[in-house]
Structures are given as structure tokens and as C-alpha cells.
Design an enzyme around this catalytic site. Structure first.
Site, PDB file in Angstrom:
ATOM      1  N   TYR A  31     -29.899 -97.651   9.054  1.00 57.32           N
ATOM      2  CA  TYR A  31     -29.822 -96.355   8.023  1.00 57.32           C
ATOM      3  C   TYR A  31     -30.056 -95.087   9.028  1.00 57.32           C
ATOM      4  CZ  TYR A  31     -31.226 -93.392   4.223  1.00 57.32           C
ATOM      5  OH  TYR A  31     -31.321 -92.223   3.488  1.00 57.32           O
ATOM      6  N   GLU A  85     -30.147 -75.848 -15.869  1.00 60.48           N
ATOM      7  CA  GLU A  85     -31.271 -74.789 -15.210  1.00 60.48           C
ATOM      8  C   GLU A  85     -31.102 -73.498 -15.941  1.00 60.48           C
ATOM      9  OE1 GLU A  85     -33.382 -74.688 -13.167  1.00 60.48           O
ATOM     10  OE2 GLU A  85     -33.370 -76.605 -12.053  1.00 60.48           O
ATOM     11  N   GLU A  89     -34.283 -72.234 -17.806  1.00 60.89           N
ATOM     12  CA  GLU A  89     -35.004 -70.869 -17.355  1.00 60.89           C
ATOM     13  C   GLU A  89     -34.775 -69.803 -18.708  1.00 60.89           C
ATOM     14  OE1 GLU A  89     -33.395 -69.298 -13.851  1.00 60.89           O
ATOM     15  OE2 GLU A  89     -34.603 -71.013 -12.778  1.00 60.89           O
ATOM     16  N   GLU A 133     -39.736 -62.830 -17.405  1.00 63.16           N
ATOM     17  CA  GLU A 133     -39.293 -62.328 -18.566  1.00 63.16           C
ATOM     18  C   GLU A 133     -37.497 -62.422 -18.366  1.00 63.16           C
ATOM     19  OE1 GLU A 133     -38.546 -57.523 -20.189  1.00 63.16           O
ATOM     20  OE2 GLU A 133     -39.853 -58.105 -18.526  1.00 63.16           O
TER      21      GLU A 133
END
Length: 185
Positions: A31, A85, A89, A133
Site C-alpha cells: 500500500y 455545503e 452554511e 451572516e
């Protein structure tokens, strides 16, 4: 944090030359640990010809206004992760209309995929741990933000990307495209 043990068999890794670079590799099962950038999805989205921006609480660009963006999880596409996302958010649902650009820079650990899109639903509800915000701005209202004075290389690069995207929106209305991305399964 560099890997110490093999993710496949648990053997302690050694460093050896693989594909022209020194890489951690497992002497037992073979690996190889590759150092790949983390994908980030970003959307430049509008509603009623106003641009959606979030004021960031975390790095990169703490305190700056930027388009919603976040890390893509291994079990989702870049498109689906960008939608997730944005919802996390902002509380808003968006649709992706066009791939704008893929941004990459060596040694920063991120690959940013930027889309143009539109807000199609939801209610503004900032994720308080990450976002101060959420606001919509007309082209004339876009915040003018100075470059970060003491930012990290990632802050400076993300600032360049945000400025490029905001300039495009201001100059060309880059978001006025027909839907060219198929629906996300």
C-alpha cells in the site's frame, strides 16, 4: 499528520521511492500513501440578480465575505457536496447551472471547483459555527475587501479566487447561463 501505519494491514510504513517521489509505503502489502489535495466545492449563486455571500467565521479568510464553499465528502460527488455545503452554511437550496473553473495551486492541499448557480428555495439560516451572516448583494453593493495582511498562503490564494469571481460577476453577470449540469442523483 503523516501516516505512520498502513491503512490496509496495520504494518508500520517506510519511506521509499514510488513514481518519482519519496512516499510512505507498506513493506508488507505494498500500500502506498499518496498526498492528494482535498476537493472543495464553491458556488457563485444568485437570487433576483443579487449575489449570495457568506461572512466566514473560520479560516481561510476569517471575517471576509465569500461565496459558500466547503469540503467534499468521499461518498458524494463534487456537485452533490457543493449543494450540501451551501445548504449547511446558508439554509438555502441552490441549483448548479455551470462549471466556472477549477482552481489548484501546488502545496496548499486544496482543489477548488467553482460553479455558477441559482437559489431555488429554503430560508436564510446561517450555520453559526462557520458563518456570521448570509446576505444577497447587488453588483453595486458588493463588499470591497482588502487583501489579508498577515494571512496564510491559503488565505491569500482563496482571497485571489474570491476577488476573481466577484469581479466576473460585477463585470459580466457571469451567472446568467442556461442549466447545463444534469440533476444530481
Amino acid at each position: 499528520m503523516p501516516a505512520i501505519f498502513c491503512a490496509e494491514c496495520g504494518t508500520e510504513l517506510v519511506v521509499r521511492m514510488e513514481a518519482g517521489r519519496d512516499r510512505p509505503a507498506c513493506p508488507q502489502c505494498g500500500y502506498i500513501v499518496y498526498s492528494n489535495p482535498t476537493p472543495v466545492g464553491l458556488i457563485v449563486a444568485t437570487r433576483d440578480e443579487k449575489l449570495l455571500l457568506v461572512q466566514r467565521r473560520n479560516s481561510p479568510l476569517t471575517g471576509y465575505w465569500a461565496p459558500p464553499a466547503g469540503h467534499i465528502e468521499i461518498d458524494e460527488s463534487v456537485e452533490a457536496g457543493t449543494l450540501r455545503e451551501t445548504k449547511e452554511e446558508t439554509g438555502l437550496d441552490v441549483t448548479l447551472d455551470k462549471l466556472l473553473k477549477v482552481y489548484s495551486r501546488a502545496n496548499l492541499g486544496k482543489l477548488i471547483v467553482a460553479f455558477a448557480g441559482r437559489v431555488v428555495g429554503g430560508e436564510v439560516n446561517p450555520e453559526e459555527e462557520e458563518i456570521s451572516e448570509v446576505r444577497f448583494f447587488t453588483r453595486d453593493e458588493l463588499p470591497r475587501q482588502p487583501p489579508p495582511i498577515s494571512g496564510t498562503p491559503l488565505d491569500l490564494w482563496f482571497y485571489e479566487i474570491v476577488e476573481e469571481l466577484l469581479d466576473q460577476f460585477t463585470e459580466t453577470g457571469v451567472l446568467q447561463y442556461p442549466n447545463v449540469i444534469p440533476p444530481i442523483p
